[in-house]
Design a protein around this motif. Sequence first.
Motif, PDB file in Angstrom:
ATOM      1  N   GLN A   1       0.842  -1.200   0.000  1.00  0.00           N
ATOM      2  CA  GLN A   1       0.000   0.000   0.000  1.00  0.00           C
ATOM      3  C   GLN A   1       0.878   1.251   0.000  1.00  0.00           C
ATOM      4  O   GLN A   1       1.762   1.388   0.839  1.00  0.00           O
ATOM      5  CB  GLN A   1      -0.915   0.011   1.230  1.00  0.00           C
ATOM      6  CG  GLN A   1      -1.971  -1.065   1.208  1.00  0.00           C
ATOM      7  CD  GLN A   1      -2.989  -0.847   0.101  1.00  0.00           C
ATOM      8  OE1 GLN A   1      -3.435   0.270  -0.156  1.00  0.00           O
ATOM      9  NE2 GLN A   1      -3.357  -1.924  -0.574  1.00  0.00           N
ATOM     10  N   VAL A   2       0.603   2.137  -0.950  1.00  0.00           N
ATOM     11  CA  VAL A   2       1.347   3.387  -1.059  1.00  0.00           C
ATOM     12  C   VAL A   2       0.342   4.525  -1.188  1.00  0.00           C
ATOM     13  O   VAL A   2      -0.667   4.403  -1.880  1.00  0.00           O
ATOM     14  CB  VAL A   2       2.299   3.377  -2.277  1.00  0.00           C
ATOM     15  CG1 VAL A   2       3.113   4.661  -2.342  1.00  0.00           C
ATOM     16  CG2 VAL A   2       3.219   2.162  -2.239  1.00  0.00           C
TER      17      VAL A   2
ATOM     18  N   MET B   1       2.639   0.202 -11.629  1.00  0.00           N
ATOM     19  CA  MET B   1       1.298  -0.300 -11.958  1.00  0.00           C
ATOM     20  C   MET B   1       0.547  -0.723 -10.713  1.00  0.00           C
ATOM     21  O   MET B   1       1.158  -1.192  -9.749  1.00  0.00           O
ATOM     22  CB  MET B   1       1.415  -1.530 -12.871  1.00  0.00           C
ATOM     23  CG  MET B   1       2.047  -1.246 -14.210  1.00  0.00           C
ATOM     24  SD  MET B   1       2.426  -2.756 -15.118  1.00  0.00           S
ATOM     25  CE  MET B   1       4.040  -3.147 -14.438  1.00  0.00           C
ATOM     26  N   ASP B   2      -0.785  -0.598 -10.781  1.00  0.00           N
ATOM     27  CA  ASP B   2      -1.620  -1.162  -9.721  1.00  0.00           C
ATOM     28  C   ASP B   2      -1.694  -2.679  -9.934  1.00  0.00           C
ATOM     29  O   ASP B   2      -1.167  -3.203 -10.919  1.00  0.00           O
ATOM     30  CB  ASP B   2      -3.002  -0.508  -9.681  1.00  0.00           C
ATOM     31  CG  ASP B   2      -3.794  -0.666 -10.960  1.00  0.00           C
ATOM     32  OD1 ASP B   2      -3.560  -1.622 -11.739  1.00  0.00           O
ATOM     33  OD2 ASP B   2      -4.685   0.171 -11.191  1.00  0.00           O
ATOM     34  N   SER B   3      -2.336  -3.384  -9.009  1.00  0.00           N
ATOM     35  CA  SER B   3      -2.314  -4.850  -9.059  1.00  0.00           C
ATOM     36  C   SER B   3      -2.998  -5.420 -10.298  1.00  0.00           C
ATOM     37  O   SER B   3      -2.516  -6.399 -10.880  1.00  0.00           O
ATOM     38  CB  SER B   3      -2.914  -5.445  -7.785  1.00  0.00           C
ATOM     39  OG  SER B   3      -4.200  -4.938  -7.563  1.00  0.00           O
TER      40      SER B   3
ATOM     41  N   GLY C   1      -3.213   3.090  -3.070  1.00  0.00           N
ATOM     42  CA  GLY C   1      -3.483   1.735  -3.535  1.00  0.00           C
ATOM     43  C   GLY C   1      -2.285   0.826  -3.370  1.00  0.00           C
ATOM     44  O   GLY C   1      -1.245   1.213  -2.834  1.00  0.00           O
ATOM     45  N   HIS C   2      -2.462  -0.405  -3.843  1.00  0.00           N
ATOM     46  CA  HIS C   2      -1.408  -1.416  -3.830  1.00  0.00           C
ATOM     47  C   HIS C   2      -0.663  -1.297  -5.153  1.00  0.00           C
ATOM     48  O   HIS C   2      -1.247  -1.454  -6.213  1.00  0.00           O
ATOM     49  CB  HIS C   2      -2.030  -2.805  -3.689  1.00  0.00           C
ATOM     50  CG  HIS C   2      -1.022  -3.877  -3.405  1.00  0.00           C
ATOM     51  ND1 HIS C   2      -1.244  -4.853  -2.489  1.00  0.00           N
ATOM     52  CD2 HIS C   2       0.216  -4.127  -3.916  1.00  0.00           C
ATOM     53  CE1 HIS C   2      -0.195  -5.666  -2.449  1.00  0.00           C
ATOM     54  NE2 HIS C   2       0.702  -5.230  -3.308  1.00  0.00           N
ATOM     55  N   TRP C   3       0.644  -1.046  -5.082  1.00  0.00           N
ATOM     56  CA  TRP C   3       1.424  -0.751  -6.279  1.00  0.00           C
ATOM     57  C   TRP C   3       2.573  -1.731  -6.479  1.00  0.00           C
ATOM     58  O   TRP C   3       3.113  -2.280  -5.518  1.00  0.00           O
ATOM     59  CB  TRP C   3       1.971   0.672  -6.200  1.00  0.00           C
ATOM     60  CG  TRP C   3       0.899   1.692  -6.323  1.00  0.00           C
ATOM     61  CD1 TRP C   3       0.219   2.285  -5.298  1.00  0.00           C
ATOM     62  CD2 TRP C   3       0.327   2.196  -7.521  1.00  0.00           C
ATOM     63  NE1 TRP C   3      -0.726   3.138  -5.794  1.00  0.00           N
ATOM     64  CE2 TRP C   3      -0.679   3.105  -7.166  1.00  0.00           C
ATOM     65  CE3 TRP C   3       0.572   1.987  -8.878  1.00  0.00           C
ATOM     66  CZ2 TRP C   3      -1.430   3.793  -8.101  1.00  0.00           C
ATOM     67  CZ3 TRP C   3      -0.184   2.671  -9.811  1.00  0.00           C
ATOM     68  CH2 TRP C   3      -1.165   3.568  -9.424  1.00  0.00           C
TER      69      TRP C   3
END
Length: 83
Positions: free
Chosen positions: A10-11, A30-32, A64-66
């Motif tokens: 998470q960032v 990129m996101d997941s 989000g998760h990056w």
Amino acid sequence: MQHVKYDLGQVKRGSTVVVTLDKQANVLLMDSTNYANYARGRRCNYFGGLMKRSPASIPVPRDGHWFVAVDLGGASGRIRSGV
């Protein structure tokens, strides 16, 4: 495609991802969902691109998760990198 993967977890929006490279390479943030597409060779959206200088800095556009993927764009060789 062969690449080096960094799971950043998470960032927060507004953070900056800094990547060190020993030569020019593609640095893709990129996101997941988009990373999963990238890893399967499908179309994906990313932030970043070809980075010719180190360190490379990419701002995070939203919470989000990056993931970061580092690749040589199909060229042969090895790359040393760090995030």
